[in-house]
Design an enzyme around this catalytic site. Structure first.
Site, PDB file in Angstrom:
ATOM      1  N   PRO A   2       0.838  -1.211   0.000  1.00 48.71           N
ATOM      2  CA  PRO A   2       0.000   0.000   0.000  1.00 48.71           C
ATOM      3  C   PRO A   2       0.868   1.255   0.000  1.00 48.71           C
ATOM      4  CG  PRO A   2      -0.800  -1.589   1.605  1.00 48.71           C
ATOM      5  CD  PRO A   2       0.513  -2.112   1.115  1.00 48.71           C
ATOM      6  N   GLU A   3       0.494   2.209  -0.834  1.00 41.94           N
ATOM      7  CA  GLU A   3       1.219   3.470  -0.904  1.00 41.94           C
ATOM      8  C   GLU A   3       0.389   4.557  -0.228  1.00 41.94           C
ATOM      9  OE1 GLU A   3       2.762   4.204  -4.871  1.00 41.94           O
ATOM     10  OE2 GLU A   3       2.823   2.054  -5.304  1.00 41.94           O
TER      11      GLU A   3
END
Length: 278
Positions: A2-3
């Site tokens: 996840p960014e």
């Protein structure tokens, strides 16, 4: 992994789900996730009786604030949070459970067990690792075009690895670097110090625009990402480069190519994104 947009989406959903809940006790099934304090018993004892007051984010890190502490959590590749009733069963990949006094539980599930948790007294989290080494947020006042230009002009590294460097700007990962570079028409293997002032202005704008749009869409569901309410992100429907190897460029029709840059799979349009280093 996840960014920033995905972690921001998780932050917002956790804000709705758990703020105001009081932790009765904590159960840790995989102790290696807990990095600070070293003793899991200290982690459990510290959080017992604490009330969750706020959920913040720094780059790709979630910060769960309680009355006394700040819990810094990194999801790594597969980490997920979810709120459940205590009567609901959980599987072998659930490694940390925060049991609340109202009969619900915040569960941390991580198939690959790469996630980390650091517990600090409030106010100490930003001056200690892992947060102390991070660069500015892309949405912060410190992330200016001048700041980005100063950083890029000092290095001959390729632009993609530079943007992935969390000490320069925090929150960017593989997906959104590919997308921002595509939008700015910059080849991912250009040397950072060869970018013109105009190109840096465009890149700065597109980093912010790309992340803003991704947050609005709830992030990108790549592999197994969902938010804390089990909902998928929708930004992947708007991707121009990432994951589109062999598909036509939405701008010029040339097939999108994939190479390895800095050890990371990298997607770009060979026609739209300039390759020449000055």
């Amino acid at each position: 992994m996840p960014e920033l947009p995905e972690v921001e989406t998780i932050r917002r959903t956790l804000q709705e789900l758990v703020v105001g809940k009081t932790i009765q006790h904590v159960t840790v099934y995989w102790s290696k996730i807990i990095k600070k304090p070293i003793e899991v018993e200290q982690f459990n004892d510290a959080l017992a009786g604490e009330t969750i007051t706020d959920i913040n984010r720094r780059g790709k890190f979630l910060i769960i604030n309680t009355t006394t502490f700040a819990l810094v959590s990194h999801l790594r590749m597969e980490g997920k949070y979810g709120l459940f009733k205590s009567s609901e069963p959980f599987d072998k990949h659930t490694h940390v459970i925060f049991h609340f006094t109202d009969g619900t539980e915040l569960r941390y599930r991580d198939v690959r067990k790469f996630g980390t948790m650091h517990l600090f007294l409030k106010g100490e989290e930003n001056t200690n690792l892992p947060l102390s080494q991070l660069g500015p947020e892309p949405f912060s006042a410190n992330f200016t075009k001048k700041y980005l230009q100063e950083k890029l002009k000092k290095t001959e590294r390729k632009i993609k690895p530079v943007l992935l460097d969390q000490t320069i700007v925090t929150g960017l990962g593989n997906i959104y670097v590919d997308e921002a570079l595509f939008r700015a028409k910059i080849h991912p293997e250009r040397k950072a110090n060869t970018l013109s002032s105009r190109e840096i202005t465009e890149l700065h704008r597109e980093i912010i625009n790309t992340l803003t749009e991704a947050v609005e869409k709830g992030g990108s569901t790549i592999r197994s990402y969902v938010n804390s309410q089990g909902q998928i992100g929708m930004f992947q429907l708007q991707l121009f480069a990432y994951g589109r190897k062999g598909e036509e460029c939405k701008r010029c029709g040339t097939p999108i190519e994939k190479i390895v840059t800095g050890g990371r799979g990298t997607h770009f349009c060979p026609k739209c994104q300039k390759t020449k280093n000055k």
